[in-house]
Design an enzyme around this catalytic site. Structure first.
Site, mmCIF file in Angstrom:
data_model
loop_
_atom_site.group_PDB
_atom_site.id
_atom_site.type_symbol
_atom_site.label_atom_id
_atom_site.label_comp_id
_atom_site.label_asym_id
_atom_site.label_seq_id
_atom_site.Cartn_x
_atom_site.Cartn_y
_atom_site.Cartn_z
ATOM 1 N N SER A 243 -7.091 66.201 -50.503
ATOM 2 C CA SER A 243 -7.277 65.019 -51.334
ATOM 3 C C SER A 243 -8.763 64.759 -51.480
ATOM 4 O O SER A 243 -9.522 64.879 -50.506
ATOM 5 C CB SER A 243 -6.608 63.799 -50.692
ATOM 6 O OG SER A 243 -7.049 62.593 -51.282
ATOM 7 N N LYS A 244 -9.186 64.412 -52.688
ATOM 8 C CA LYS A 244 -10.612 64.145 -52.890
ATOM 9 C C LYS A 244 -11.063 62.887 -52.154
ATOM 10 O O LYS A 244 -12.251 62.674 -51.965
ATOM 11 C CB LYS A 244 -10.929 64.043 -54.387
ATOM 12 C CG LYS A 244 -10.206 62.936 -55.132
ATOM 13 C CD LYS A 244 -10.543 63.024 -56.617
ATOM 14 C CE LYS A 244 -9.795 61.975 -57.440
ATOM 15 N NZ LYS A 244 -10.088 62.103 -58.871
#
Length: 463
Positions: A243-244
């Site tokens: 996940s960023k």
């Protein structure tokens, strides 16, 4: 058959790690079989696609060195072709107009969920023999739906997951063109793969649910169905999906963090694929070895420590000139003139065995380009009266010695003998004076690379 693979990112953001691995595997498969690797930009999401994101993808691919043989093709430039095929399908009866409003679909979905049924389109506008359809409502622009088979199964032998079968009864008549005439993702992909002669579709397993729909459309068009291989997801260090918000997932992040592209490629190649116990290998070797049989169907976990170790191996073997250029670029971003001090190629040769990444290497090279200021604590700890006296003796001997490592080493030993001291008692204070820190590679090599004028000038401040 000539193998033709493709990488088809959506330009709604950066090129991420998962996409880079997909591109790598598709590229390697084409190279392994003497085929072509096609780059396609799926930019039909006009609201979210940006020119900047397109450029970020192209830059990321270039940095990684994954050269494409054709493209980039842009879906937005192929709209006339999609509409042509939709027209052909409407004429052939493999697609039809549907006038169901969004409100009607919402009510249908609510009714089905209340009955604990799977929400799906009920085919109310689907033409069937003997079925009487209502008159199209005035002023309503229809969508176009694919007339999905109602019987049998869609089956394929996935290159990673093995045999997959989906009953057609589980699939509804999905929309292939919206009311404004724009085609949908699943339709555009089919036409693109057909027109571009794609033989092998290697992509993430988030597309598995799209595959039966795409196969049915391909078969309705009389097109050759490619072989599919769906790669498992990549988990982060924490075991959760990348996940960023929690991970550095953009390829450009790894450039900024000081990784070499070949190290990242080598690491990505090992995420879900293996060749025995081989850990460090070139892309030429990877292409020779790569196949779909050794890709695991289970999720791969990203391990930053392992990537750091791998990057360090590549730094050790990299050319000094290249490392100097990478470090110079980073120093310049800090406002430091990389030409202001010792030749960076020679300094990089000293430090590349000690660095994990290019940023660490730039940190190590920085004291060779700027005036250093040891902290008061370091001065108090290491520059004792005895140490300063020894550095004065050393300074005078260095002023007249031949400026090469062996001679400098001999002068160091002479100074130790003259002052009755051991190497650390002189070498550590010397490092503090010259570099502002108590650790470095071999001190005689550091002195040689820094140069006589700079060494004497720095010693004069403290000795």
């Amino acid at each position: 058959m000539t193998v033709r693979t493709r990488f088809a990112p959506s330009p709604t953001g950066y090129l991420h790690i998962g996409g880079a691995r997909t591109a790598l595997f598709a590229w390697a498969y084409a190279r392994r079989h003497g085929g072509q690797f096609i780059l396609r930009i799926e930019d039909t999401d006009v609201a979210r696609s940006t020119p900047e994101a397109v450029q970020a993808i192209l830059d990321g691919m270039q940095w990684l060195g994954l050269a494409h043989d054709e493209g980039p093709y842009y879906q937005m430039q192929r709209m006339p072709r999609y509409k042509e095929v939709i027209g052909q399908m409407l004429a052939a009866g493999t697609a039809y107009h549907c006038y169901t409003s969004p409100e009607e679909l919402d009510r249908l979905r609510e009714e089905q969920m209340a009955k604990k049924e799977k929400p799906r389109y009920d085919g109310r506008w689907r033409p069937e023999p003997g079925k009487l359809l209502p008159a199209p409502p005035a002023g309503v622009a229809p969508v176009v739906r694919f007339r999905n088979p109602t019987e049998g199964v869609v089956a394929w032998d996935d290159g990673v997951k093995g045999r997959i079968e989906i009953a057609n009864a589980e699939l509804d008549d999905f929309i292939i063109a919206r009311a404004d005439g724009t085609p949908t993702y699943n339709f555009c992909v089919v036409v693109d793969d057909w027109d571009m002669g794609i033989t092998h579709v290697i992509r993430g397993d988030d597309h598995v649910n799209n595959t039966p729909r795409q196969i049915n459309v391909l078969e309705a068009l009389g097109a050759q169905v490619p072989q599919y291989a769906h790669l498992s997801m990549i988990l982060g260090d924490d075991g959760q999906k990348l996940s960023k918000r929690r991970n550095s997932v953009a390829v450009t992040d790894y450039d900024e963090r000081g990784y070499l592209p070949e190290a990242l490629l080598n690491y990505l190649a090992r995420l879900g694929w293996s060749h025995g116990d081989d850990e460090v290998f070139s892309m030429e070797q990877f292409v020779q070895w790569f196949d779909l049989d050794h890709i695991t169907a289970s999720a791969a976990q990203f391990n930053t420590e392992k990537l750091d170790w791998l990057n360090a191996q590549y730094l050790k073997s990299a050319a000094d000139t290249r490392l100097a250029g990478e470090a110079a670029r980073r120093l310049a971003r800090r406002g430091i003139d990389p030409e202001a001090g010792a030749p960076l190629e020679k300094v990089a040769a000293l430090y590349k065995d000690r660095a994990t990444n290019l940023n660490e290497l730039a940190d190590a090279l920085e004291p060779f380009c700027v005036v250093v200021h040891p902290s008061a604590e370091m001065i108090a700890t290491h520059l004792t009266e005895a140490a300063r006296g020894a550095l004065k003796v050393l300074r005078d001997k260095l002023a007249d010695c031949a400026w090469e490592k062996a001679a400098i080493g001999a002068v160091m030993k002479e100074t130790l003998a003259a002052c009755g001291m051991k190497m650390p008692q002189v070498a550590i204070p010397l490092r503090v004076v010259l570099l502002g820190q108590p650790q470095s590679p071999a001190i005689d090599a550091v002195v040689e690379v820094l140069g006589r004028t700079e060494v004497l000038a720095r010693l004069d401040q403290y000795a």
